[in-house]
Motif scaffolding. Structure first.
Motif, short mmCIF file in Angstrom:
data_model
loop_
_atom_site.label_atom_id
_atom_site.label_comp_id
_atom_site.label_asym_id
_atom_site.label_seq_id
_atom_site.Cartn_x
_atom_site.Cartn_y
_atom_site.Cartn_z
N GLU A 16 108.37 46.18 6.71
CA GLU A 16 108.21 45.14 7.73
C GLU A 16 109.14 43.95 7.45
OE1 GLU A 16 104.10 44.05 7.87
OE2 GLU A 16 103.52 45.89 8.92
N GLN A 17 109.28 43.59 6.17
CA GLN A 17 110.16 42.48 5.80
C GLN A 17 111.62 42.83 6.10
OE1 GLN A 17 109.28 39.32 4.73
NE2 GLN A 17 107.24 40.03 5.30
N ILE A 18 112.00 44.08 5.86
CA ILE A 18 113.36 44.53 6.17
C ILE A 18 113.61 44.42 7.67
CG2 ILE A 18 114.91 46.53 6.20
CD1 ILE A 18 113.55 47.40 3.54
N VAL A 95 118.67 41.83 3.05
CA VAL A 95 118.25 43.16 3.49
C VAL A 95 118.48 44.18 2.38
CG1 VAL A 95 118.66 45.01 5.15
CG2 VAL A 95 118.60 42.64 5.92
N ASN A 96 119.66 44.12 1.73
CA ASN A 96 119.94 45.07 0.65
C ASN A 96 118.99 44.88 -0.52
OD1 ASN A 96 122.01 46.33 2.00
ND2 ASN A 96 123.57 44.96 1.19
N VAL A 100 116.44 47.71 -2.02
CA VAL A 100 116.42 48.09 -3.44
C VAL A 100 115.00 47.99 -3.99
CG1 VAL A 100 117.19 47.38 -5.74
CG2 VAL A 100 118.84 47.56 -3.88
N LEU A 101 114.31 46.92 -3.65
CA LEU A 101 112.93 46.77 -4.10
C LEU A 101 112.04 47.89 -3.56
CD1 LEU A 101 112.55 42.92 -3.66
CD2 LEU A 101 112.45 44.16 -5.82
N SER A 117 122.21 42.17 -8.09
CA SER A 117 123.57 41.77 -7.79
C SER A 117 124.23 41.37 -9.11
CB SER A 117 123.61 40.61 -6.80
OG SER A 117 123.22 39.42 -7.43
N PRO A 118 125.55 41.37 -9.19
CA PRO A 118 126.21 41.00 -10.43
C PRO A 118 125.93 39.56 -10.85
CG PRO A 118 127.79 41.85 -8.83
CD PRO A 118 126.47 41.79 -8.15
#
Length: 131
Positions: A16-18, A95-96, A100-101, A117-118
């Motif tokens: 839903e959050q996405i 979104v990414n 991933v989560l 992320s780096p």
């Protein structure tokens, strides 16, 4: 099993959050539907479909950076020791990061390590979600 039900509930909420993040990125809105049974003035019971508001899990911290917290119910989940949120470099990463989560929870490996992320190395453990 109970653990699988909790994992399914959490992945649904992350989904839903996405959807909410993608809708806001494109300038739209997102609301889920729910069914509610009401009683009319005549005493008849009727099922009505209503929109349910989805509250965003992300916020801006004191430094002006975007952060996202994963919540189970109304409580934020600890992703690392004393850390309930992941700091993002920009809104484009939102979104990414949520995807991933979601993948991390679906995999449910106890030794799973993810680097979001780096610039923001965060280690997540799937056991952290259900201790």
């Amino acid at each position: 099993p109970v653990i699988q039900q909790k994992r399914n509930k959490l992945t649904t909420k992350i989904w839903e959050q996405i959807q909410l993040a993608e809708a806001q990125a494109s300038g739209g809105t997102y609301a889920t539907k729910r069914l509610k049974t009401i009683t009319t003035a005549d005493g008849d019971r009727k099922t009505v479909e209503l929109e349910k508001r989805v509250r965003p899990w992300w916020f801006t911290n004191e430094e002006g950076k975007l952060c996202v917290a994963v919540k189970y119910g109304s409580k934020a989940i600890y992703l690392a020791k004393d850390k309930t949120a992941v700091e993002l470099g920009s809104k484009d990463e939102l979104v990414n990061t949520l995807k991933v989560l979601k993948s991390a929870i679906e995999l449910s490996m106890s030794d799973l390590k993810i680097y979001l992320s780096p610039t923001v190395p965060t280690i997540l453990s799937a056991n952290t979600f259900f201790d």
